[in-house]
Design an enzyme around this catalytic site. Structure first.
Site, PDB file in Angstrom:
ATOM      1  N   LYS A  29      -5.435  -0.479  -3.157  1.00 52.48           N
ATOM      2  CA  LYS A  29      -4.458   0.458  -2.617  1.00 52.48           C
ATOM      3  C   LYS A  29      -4.985   1.107  -1.340  1.00 52.48           C
ATOM      4  O   LYS A  29      -6.153   1.494  -1.264  1.00 52.48           O
ATOM      5  CB  LYS A  29      -4.146   1.523  -3.663  1.00 52.48           C
ATOM      6  CG  LYS A  29      -3.052   2.511  -3.262  1.00 52.48           C
ATOM      7  CD  LYS A  29      -2.773   3.476  -4.414  1.00 52.48           C
ATOM      8  CE  LYS A  29      -1.696   4.487  -4.057  1.00 52.48           C
ATOM      9  NZ  LYS A  29      -1.384   5.398  -5.180  1.00 52.48           N
ATOM     10  N   SER A  67       3.245   5.879  -5.713  1.00 57.44           N
ATOM     11  CA  SER A  67       2.755   5.460  -4.423  1.00 57.44           C
ATOM     12  C   SER A  67       1.973   4.150  -4.443  1.00 57.44           C
ATOM     13  O   SER A  67       1.592   3.630  -3.396  1.00 57.44           O
ATOM     14  CB  SER A  67       1.882   6.564  -3.825  1.00 57.44           C
ATOM     15  OG  SER A  67       0.737   6.813  -4.632  1.00 57.44           O
ATOM     16  N   SER A 119       2.244   7.819  -9.832  1.00 61.11           N
ATOM     17  CA  SER A 119       2.080   6.775  -8.819  1.00 61.11           C
ATOM     18  C   SER A 119       1.557   5.453  -9.338  1.00 61.11           C
ATOM     19  O   SER A 119       1.658   4.437  -8.646  1.00 61.11           O
ATOM     20  CB  SER A 119       1.169   7.277  -7.694  1.00 61.11           C
ATOM     21  OG  SER A 119       1.827   8.265  -6.940  1.00 61.11           O
TER      22      SER A 119
END
Length: 476
Positions: free
Chosen positions: A80, A155, A179
């Site tokens: 990520k 996210s 997220s």
């Protein structure tokens, strides 16, 4: 013919360990898939193919030499883009960070590499992770693999999309208000939010808050647990960290579903839920209830969950972004600005009240789990909305109080500090995946994974509620 990239991480690691699959062959399969579908979906945003090829060749030599191999040996991984990676562009979705190339890996990335994984590239995220819609002014939006006109969640959206389309077998993520869990739900994969401190971080600016955690994502529970075994550790730099049996996550024990006492809750007693999600979840719960020892509809006491999360979240954002706000407000997106300005309007009394209420709810949650083994809810209150929208302002015509209020089903659980996982359960009325959120007892991380794996196996026998697979031909 099944491509190597479509196999599970657990199976891939077995094939590599038995010399039936080369890490080089696997990497090439993953890169081919990325080339086929990433232009449409925008999951990977920064690549390191040359280094990945070099590491894959080294991994292959290690296999042939009979060297000791880590649990992730030869497995390509997506990281990520909120996590720092040595020599690989890390922009946090922000125009302020477009030239940022870290000179070292952060702890979790280093641990994943040390376990043998090969970093392929960075996966997309919203600006500084704010908002559960993976879009930012640097890289643009990441699209849902089941319907590219819709959002993929966030996210950790880039990671979820990369997994759903088998670009890589495992990906890292992080979770504050949902997220890990929300993009997993929207994309039909698995996202696990561990208990705070189980996956330690040396980068959290507020080390004593349990709000933000790092965690694993996979296409199924076993793959997710395998990555968890590399991420979990003790690190004295994280004040919430403590000794943990990390290797145990790779050896999940079977759970008899008929021994479990389950509580179903559609809205946790306070959240606004889209009627399509409410109907789909009711159908799932009624179908699953007979497999458990007992199943009841019961809402835990979430108290003033909205107030608590808003205050704690604002504290985090003030700590991380106040200086950026003061110096570069014009270069920040609306989500960051909204969070900082919300915090600036709050008082110390607001913060104290939120912490006190969080503590009260935590203790009430312990009472709830005295006669319940797991809590099962819908992961998200709404189906994925159009990708052009940054957020939504109402559900069923009822206005929302903040741009992130639609995350209530996940952030209420964040407030408690309990481990939670999202697993896929077929499709909802929009043709996009429905996620089930499974919440377990305090520090019951391995138990949550084990229950999720058992429920996943049960649902796999019914094509209507099994994990859905996106149509790759339409995405190429």
């Amino acid at each position: 013919m099944t491509e190597p990239c479509d196999l599970s991480a657990v199976e891939l690691r077995r094939l590599i360990g038995t010399r039936k699959l080369s890490p080089v062959e696997l990497l090439e399969s993953c890169l081919k898939r990325i080339g086929q579908v990433n232009p449409r979906l925008n999951a990977f945003v920064a690549m390191c193919e040359e280094r990945a090829h070099s590491e894959a060749r080294a991994a292959e030599r290690a296999v042939m030499a009979g060297d000791v191999m880590g649990p992730l040996h030869g497995l390509p991984v997506g990281i990520k883009d909120l996590q720092e990676t040595e020599g690989l562009r890390t922009v946090f979705g922000s125009p302020l960070m477009v030239d940022n190339i870290p000179n070292k890996d952060e702890r979790t990335v280093a641990a994943i590499r040390n376990a043998g994984a090969i970093v392929v590239g960075k996966t997309n995220t919203p600006e500084f992770g704010a908002g559960a819609n993976t879009t930012n002014p640097v890289y643009g939006p990441t699209r849902n693999p089941f319907d590219p006109a819709r959002i993929c969640g966030g996210s950790s959206g880039g990671s979820a999309v990369a997994l759903a389309t088998s670009m890589v077998p495992i990906c890292s993520g992080s979770d504050t208000g949902g997220s890990l869990r929300i993009p997993a739900a929207f994309c039909g994969i698995v996202g696990f939010r561990p208990s705070p401190g189980v996956v330690p971080s040396e980068r959290r600016p507020l080390g004593w808050t349990p709000l933000s955690v790092l965690g694993p994502m996979g296409r199924d529970v076993a793959d997710t647990a395998l990555l968890m075994s590399a991420m979990a550790a003790y690190d004295p730099r994280d004040p919430l960290s403590k000794p943990v049996d990390a290797a145990g996550f790779a050896s999940l024990k079977p759970v008899d579903l008929s021994s479990l006492r389950v509580a179903f809750s559609t809205d946790l007693g306070f959240a606004i839920i889209d009627h399509r999600i409410r109907d789909a979840f009711k159908h799932r719960a009624e179908a699953l209830a007979p497999v458990f020892r007992s199943a009841q509809w019961r809402d835990p006491d979430m108290g003033r969950a909205n107030d608590v999360f808003e205050a704690l979240r604002a504290t985090n954002f003030l700590t991380a972004h106040l200086k950026r706000y003061e110096q570069h407000r014009d270069k920040l997106g609306p989500n960051i600005v909204a969070n900082v300005e919300q915090g600036l309007k709050m008082t110390l009394a607001d913060a104290a009240s939120a912490h006190a209420e969080q503590t009260r709810v935590f203790r009430a949650f312990q009472d709830f789990f005295r006669d319940v083994d797991v809590l099962i809810t819908p992961t998200v209150a709404v189906p994925p909305f159009p990708v052009e929208q940054l957020t939504i302002k109402e559900i069923n015509g009822e206005p929302l109080r903040t741009y992130f209020h639609w995350l209530a089903m996940t952030y209420a659980i964040t407030n408690t500090g309990h481990p939670a996982i999202s697993i896929p359960s077929g499709l909802d009325a929009t043709g996009t995946p429905l996620g089930l959120q499974i919440v377990g007892p305090h520090h019951g991380d391995q138990f949550v994974l084990e229950v999720a794996q058992a429920l996943e196996a049960h649902m796999a026998g019914d094509p209507n509620i099994a994990r859905p697979i996106p149509d790759l031909a339409k995405l190429s």
